[in-house]
Write a protein that holds these residues in place. Structure first.
Motif, PDB file in Angstrom:
ATOM      1  N   ALA A  24       0.652  -1.271   0.066  1.00  0.00           N
ATOM      2  CA  ALA A  24      -0.085  -0.115   0.022  1.00  0.00           C
ATOM      3  C   ALA A  24       0.965   1.283  -0.097  1.00  0.00           C
ATOM      4  N   ASP A  25       2.198   1.046   0.125  1.00  0.00           N
ATOM      5  CA  ASP A  25       3.051   2.276   0.337  1.00  0.00           C
ATOM      6  C   ASP A  25       4.327   1.943  -0.136  1.00  0.00           C
ATOM      7  N   THR A  26       5.385   2.996  -0.365  1.00  0.00           N
ATOM      8  CA  THR A  26       6.549   2.712  -0.810  1.00  0.00           C
ATOM      9  C   THR A  26       7.503   1.650   0.016  1.00  0.00           C
ATOM     10  N   GLU A  27       7.277   1.936   1.341  1.00  0.00           N
ATOM     11  CA  GLU A  27       7.865   1.111   2.480  1.00  0.00           C
ATOM     12  C   GLU A  27       7.652  -0.387   2.291  1.00  0.00           C
ATOM     13  N   SER A  28       6.225  -0.603   2.292  1.00  0.00           N
ATOM     14  CA  SER A  28       5.963  -1.894   2.294  1.00  0.00           C
ATOM     15  C   SER A  28       6.669  -2.789   0.858  1.00  0.00           C
ATOM     16  N   LEU A  29       6.278  -1.863  -0.270  1.00  0.00           N
ATOM     17  CA  LEU A  29       6.924  -2.492  -1.454  1.00  0.00           C
ATOM     18  C   LEU A  29       8.472  -2.689  -1.377  1.00  0.00           C
ATOM     19  N   ALA A  30       9.200  -2.093  -0.588  1.00  0.00           N
ATOM     20  CA  ALA A  30      10.717  -2.100  -0.593  1.00  0.00           C
ATOM     21  C   ALA A  30      10.780  -3.402   0.463  1.00  0.00           C
ATOM     22  N   GLN A  31      10.017  -3.632   1.205  1.00  0.00           N
ATOM     23  CA  GLN A  31      10.122  -4.729   2.116  1.00  0.00           C
ATOM     24  C   GLN A  31       9.564  -6.289   1.686  1.00  0.00           C
ATOM     25  N   ILE A  32       8.623  -5.862   0.213  1.00  0.00           N
ATOM     26  CA  ILE A  32       8.314  -7.242  -0.308  1.00  0.00           C
ATOM     27  C   ILE A  32       9.531  -7.573  -1.193  1.00  0.00           C
ATOM     28  N   TYR A  33      10.202  -6.844  -1.909  1.00  0.00           N
ATOM     29  CA  TYR A  33      11.165  -7.043  -2.775  1.00  0.00           C
ATOM     30  C   TYR A  33      12.569  -7.750  -2.069  1.00  0.00           C
ATOM     31  N   ALA A  34      12.455  -7.231  -0.558  1.00  0.00           N
ATOM     32  CA  ALA A  34      13.611  -7.624   0.019  1.00  0.00           C
ATOM     33  C   ALA A  34      13.239  -9.105   0.424  1.00  0.00           C
ATOM     34  N   GLU A  35      11.938  -9.230   0.581  1.00  0.00           N
ATOM     35  CA  GLU A  35      11.677 -10.762   1.013  1.00  0.00           C
ATOM     36  C   GLU A  35      11.786 -11.786  -0.218  1.00  0.00           C
ATOM     37  N   ILE A  36      11.290 -10.955  -1.482  1.00  0.00           N
ATOM     38  CA  ILE A  36      11.562 -12.028  -2.640  1.00  0.00           C
ATOM     39  C   ILE A  36      12.871 -12.297  -2.775  1.00  0.00           C
ATOM     40  N   ASP A  37      13.780 -11.564  -2.281  1.00  0.00           N
ATOM     41  CA  ASP A  37      15.255 -11.641  -2.547  1.00  0.00           C
ATOM     42  C   ASP A  37      15.788 -12.791  -1.640  1.00  0.00           C
ATOM     43  N   GLN A  38      14.980 -13.120  -0.446  1.00  0.00           N
ATOM     44  CA  GLN A  38      15.387 -14.215   0.166  1.00  0.00           C
ATOM     45  C   GLN A  38      14.801 -15.472  -0.252  1.00  0.00           C
ATOM     46  N   LEU A  39      13.687 -15.414  -1.082  1.00  0.00           N
ATOM     47  CA  LEU A  39      12.932 -16.527  -1.419  1.00  0.00           C
ATOM     48  C   LEU A  39      13.680 -17.158  -2.558  1.00  0.00           C
ATOM     49  N   GLU A  40      14.334 -16.380  -3.460  1.00  0.00           N
ATOM     50  CA  GLU A  40      14.783 -16.685  -4.790  1.00  0.00           C
ATOM     51  C   GLU A  40      16.439 -16.953  -4.812  1.00  0.00           C
TER      52      GLU A  40
END
Length: 339
Positions: free
Chosen positions: A282-298
């Protein structure tokens, strides 16, 4: 050099082979330079002939008649070989290659122009916020292969999966809202991503899809495209991105104006069908956290290219030349004692 390789199978050649031309240099000096003239001794004595005989017939000052010990020739040859830097092949190693194989799909539809995001204390549109987060995501990648596609009414591949992430960032920075049309073709974006990832190894085909709307255009239904992706072993992570819509300013206060609809249910279904995960930002901060989580998933680890390192071998002839020099000293001293 081939003969040396047959005797020494690990021999890889010389790094500076042109220095071997110095091998005959002492012999050329002895042959081409005339000996120094000897005008005779300053003091003549009856036994001067006997002294010259005991001295080995060396002409004054050295020259063509000088007798050079064999160890001196061998030492010079070894020094030249050491200077040419002989190399040898080491044992083959195959280091693991750790990286990721990703395809990023970014929505450029008209709704991405909604100014409901905050970046650096300023209100910006969704696409600007998404580009900043994705650019930072790419900046931190090491050893990854990342591709980029954008979609609106149609889907277009801007960069194939590549390790040149700087060019991917440049392509992303040049994108603008409605560049690919004002509508949203989620199904076509998935289909194009699957096509671009078919050349990758199985288990490494990952598509990260970011959108802020619903499928309103395109030839391919999103769920049908997800089924194709599952058949091709392409894992899809979906990101539903968007706030409350265009921010209105009333007496200095920001008020939401409704925003655009996001089909979160379909995005979650797409991720579930392909073994990926669905996210809501819903905002820029949560989007950055999502990409950081994807970084750990792959994370992906696979054998790298087999390499045989070239090893320096000049210390061996250099040490042999030093031994020749050390042996020549007592031999010369013994010769003088006998003389």
């Amino acid at each position: 050099m081939n003969a040396l390789a047959s005797v020494w199978p690990a021999f890889a050649g010389f790094d500076w082979p042109w220095l071997l031309v110095a091998l005959p240099l002492p012999w050329l000096v002895r042959r081409l330079l005339p000996p120094l003239r000897d005008d005779g001794p300053a003091l003549r004595v009856p036994w001067s002939a006997r002294v010259r005989e005991l001295a080995g017939g060396v002409t004054h000052g050295g020259g063509r008649g000088a007798r050079v010990p064999a160890l001196a020739w061998i030492g010079w040859a070894l020094l030249c070989v050491a200077a040419a830097r002989p190399m040898a092949w080491g044992e083959a190693v195959q280091p693991p290659d750790v990286g990721r194989e990703l395809m990023l799909a970014v929505d450029l539809s008209a709704s991405m122009g909604e100014r409901d995001m905050v970046l650096g204390g300023e209100v910006v549109d969704r696409l600007t916020a998404a580009k900043a987060v994705i650019a930072d995501f790419l900046e931190r990648r090491q050893g990854d292969r990342v591709g980029l596609l954008v979609f609106g009414r149609s889907a277009y591949a801007l960069a194939p999966p590549t390790t040149d992430l700087a060019s991917v960032r440049e392509q992303l920075a040049d994108t603008v809202v409605a560049l690919a049309g004002r509508e949203t073709a989620i199904g076509d974006a998935i289909g194009l991503g699957v096509k671009r990832l078919q050349s990758q190894r199985e288990g490494q085909r990952v598509l990260v899809l970011l959108t802020d709307g619903v499928n309103t255009a395109g030839m391919l239904d999103p769920l049908k495209a997800a089924g194709i992706a599952a058949d091709e072993d392409v894992r899809i992570h979906t990101i539903a991105f968007g706030g409350e819509g265009e921010a209105l300013s009333v007496f200095g206060f920001r008020l939401p104006s409704g925003g655009s609809e996001i089909d979160e249910a379909t995005l979650a279904r797409i991720a579930d069908m392909t073994g990926g995960r669905s996210f809501r930002a819903a905002d820029t901060e949560s989007l950055a956290q999502i990409y950081a989580e994807i970084d750990q998933l792959e994370p992906i680890e696979h054998p790298g290219e087999a390499l045989r390192p070239r090893l320096e071998r000049y210390p061996w002839p250099l040490a042999a030349a030093l031994c020749c020099g050390l042996l020549a000293v007592p031999l010369a001293w013994r010769r003088r004692r006998l003389a």
